[in-house]
Design a protein around this motif. Structure first.
Motif, mmCIF file in Angstrom:
data_model
loop_
_atom_site.group_PDB
_atom_site.id
_atom_site.type_symbol
_atom_site.label_atom_id
_atom_site.label_comp_id
_atom_site.label_asym_id
_atom_site.label_seq_id
_atom_site.Cartn_x
_atom_site.Cartn_y
_atom_site.Cartn_z
ATOM 1 N N LEU A 47 1.128 -1.256 0.239
ATOM 2 C CA LEU A 47 0.102 -0.153 -0.070
ATOM 3 C C LEU A 47 0.920 1.394 0.089
ATOM 4 O O LEU A 47 1.922 1.043 0.697
ATOM 5 C CB LEU A 47 -0.387 0.065 1.653
ATOM 6 C CG LEU A 47 -1.415 1.422 1.816
ATOM 7 C CD1 LEU A 47 -2.754 1.527 1.033
ATOM 8 C CD2 LEU A 47 -2.029 1.728 3.099
ATOM 9 N N VAL A 48 -0.157 2.669 -0.575
ATOM 10 C CA VAL A 48 1.350 3.884 -0.793
ATOM 11 C C VAL A 48 0.302 4.432 -0.091
ATOM 12 O O VAL A 48 0.807 5.212 0.856
ATOM 13 C CB VAL A 48 1.224 4.113 -2.126
ATOM 14 C CG1 VAL A 48 2.009 5.160 -2.609
ATOM 15 C CG2 VAL A 48 2.386 3.131 -3.107
ATOM 16 N N ALA A 49 -1.136 4.788 -0.362
ATOM 17 C CA ALA A 49 -2.111 5.673 -0.109
ATOM 18 C C ALA A 49 -3.150 4.921 -0.334
ATOM 19 O O ALA A 49 -3.330 4.836 -1.394
ATOM 20 C CB ALA A 49 -1.878 7.247 -0.875
ATOM 21 N N ILE A 50 -4.565 5.539 0.999
ATOM 22 C CA ILE A 50 -5.389 4.961 0.504
ATOM 23 C C ILE A 50 -6.050 6.101 0.788
ATOM 24 O O ILE A 50 -6.428 6.466 2.155
ATOM 25 C CB ILE A 50 -6.237 3.071 0.872
ATOM 26 C CG1 ILE A 50 -7.532 3.173 0.452
ATOM 27 C CG2 ILE A 50 -5.968 3.621 2.221
ATOM 28 C CD1 ILE A 50 -7.342 2.346 0.492
ATOM 29 N N THR A 51 -7.694 6.663 0.389
ATOM 30 C CA THR A 51 -8.429 7.344 1.133
ATOM 31 C C THR A 51 -10.047 6.497 0.461
ATOM 32 O O THR A 51 -10.434 5.774 -0.114
ATOM 33 C CB THR A 51 -8.964 8.458 0.380
ATOM 34 O OG1 THR A 51 -9.991 9.049 0.197
ATOM 35 C CG2 THR A 51 -8.831 8.359 -1.354
ATOM 36 N N SER A 52 -10.022 6.413 1.930
ATOM 37 C CA SER A 52 -12.214 5.851 2.040
ATOM 38 C C SER A 52 -12.760 6.707 2.843
ATOM 39 O O SER A 52 -12.998 7.100 4.833
ATOM 40 C CB SER A 52 -11.395 4.202 2.725
ATOM 41 O OG SER A 52 -13.194 3.710 3.106
ATOM 42 N N ASP A 53 -14.168 6.946 2.421
ATOM 43 C CA ASP A 53 -14.863 7.471 3.422
ATOM 44 C C ASP A 53 -14.445 8.724 4.470
ATOM 45 O O ASP A 53 -14.603 9.018 4.855
ATOM 46 C CB ASP A 53 -16.110 6.424 4.362
ATOM 47 C CG ASP A 53 -16.334 5.288 3.359
ATOM 48 O OD1 ASP A 53 -16.113 4.433 3.890
ATOM 49 O OD2 ASP A 53 -17.346 6.200 2.446
ATOM 50 N N GLY A 54 -13.139 9.442 3.396
ATOM 51 C CA GLY A 54 -12.801 11.405 3.987
ATOM 52 C C GLY A 54 -12.020 10.811 5.006
ATOM 53 O O GLY A 54 -11.527 11.749 4.788
ATOM 54 N N ASN A 55 -11.459 9.015 5.021
ATOM 55 C CA ASN A 55 -9.965 9.607 5.692
ATOM 56 C C ASN A 55 -8.864 8.373 4.555
ATOM 57 O O ASN A 55 -9.314 8.315 3.820
ATOM 58 C CB ASN A 55 -10.043 8.337 6.753
ATOM 59 C CG ASN A 55 -11.623 8.520 7.873
ATOM 60 O OD1 ASN A 55 -10.949 9.297 8.564
ATOM 61 N ND2 ASN A 55 -12.082 7.433 7.891
ATOM 62 N N THR A 56 -7.702 8.705 4.958
ATOM 63 C CA THR A 56 -6.872 8.952 4.373
ATOM 64 C C THR A 56 -5.762 7.460 5.081
ATOM 65 O O THR A 56 -5.224 8.116 6.136
ATOM 66 C CB THR A 56 -6.001 10.075 3.132
ATOM 67 O OG1 THR A 56 -5.644 11.166 5.091
ATOM 68 C CG2 THR A 56 -6.641 10.769 2.875
ATOM 69 N N LYS A 57 -4.824 7.006 4.125
ATOM 70 C CA LYS A 57 -4.226 6.518 4.553
ATOM 71 C C LYS A 57 -2.351 6.275 4.293
ATOM 72 O O LYS A 57 -2.781 6.271 3.054
ATOM 73 C CB LYS A 57 -4.567 5.077 5.735
ATOM 74 C CG LYS A 57 -2.810 4.049 6.365
ATOM 75 C CD LYS A 57 -3.705 3.005 6.528
ATOM 76 C CE LYS A 57 -2.485 1.837 6.507
ATOM 77 N NZ LYS A 57 -3.684 0.648 7.339
#
Length: 118
Positions: A47-57
């Motif tokens: 994983l590099v980056a993910i955005t889900s339902d307004g959240n990011t990681k």
């Protein structure tokens, strides 16, 4: 059927920047999560980056250097990468997921090569 089409990869010198784009099209109109993964030669996809339902990681290795953003209206996800390092060299894959009822559907793009020269 859903298609994810990435663009924006290429060759860049260390310290440079790239902006990856991924456009989703097809039978699903919105995704719960969209993100980016990468796979370097001989290594597992990560994983590099993910955005889900307004959240990011973000992966620890890219925090402070990469920013993920999303255009929900057009189903596009971007990855702005700054201060690139040779160890960022990999094939970058777009990922999108949608929860429909009780089933989660996950899709992948074909990948775009990012090469960072030292």
């Amino acid at each position: 059927q859903v298609q994810l089409v990435e663009s924006g990869g290429g060759l860049v010198q260390a310290g440079g920047s790239l902006r990856l784009s991924c456009t989703a099209s097809g039978s699903i109109f919105s995704f719960n999560a969209m993100g980016w993964y990468r796979q370097a030669p001989g290594k597992q996809r990560e994983l590099v980056a993910i955005t889900s339902d307004g959240n990011t990681k973000y992966a620890d290795s890219v925090k402070g250097r990469c920013t993920i953003s999303r255009d929900n209206a057009q189903n596009i996800v971007y990855l702005q990468m700054n201060s690139l390092k040779p160890e960022d060299t990999a094939v970058y894959y777009c990922n999108a997921g949608a929860l429909l009822g009780l089933r989660f559907y996950e899709y992948w793009g074909q990948g775009t090569q990012v090469t960072v020269s030292s």
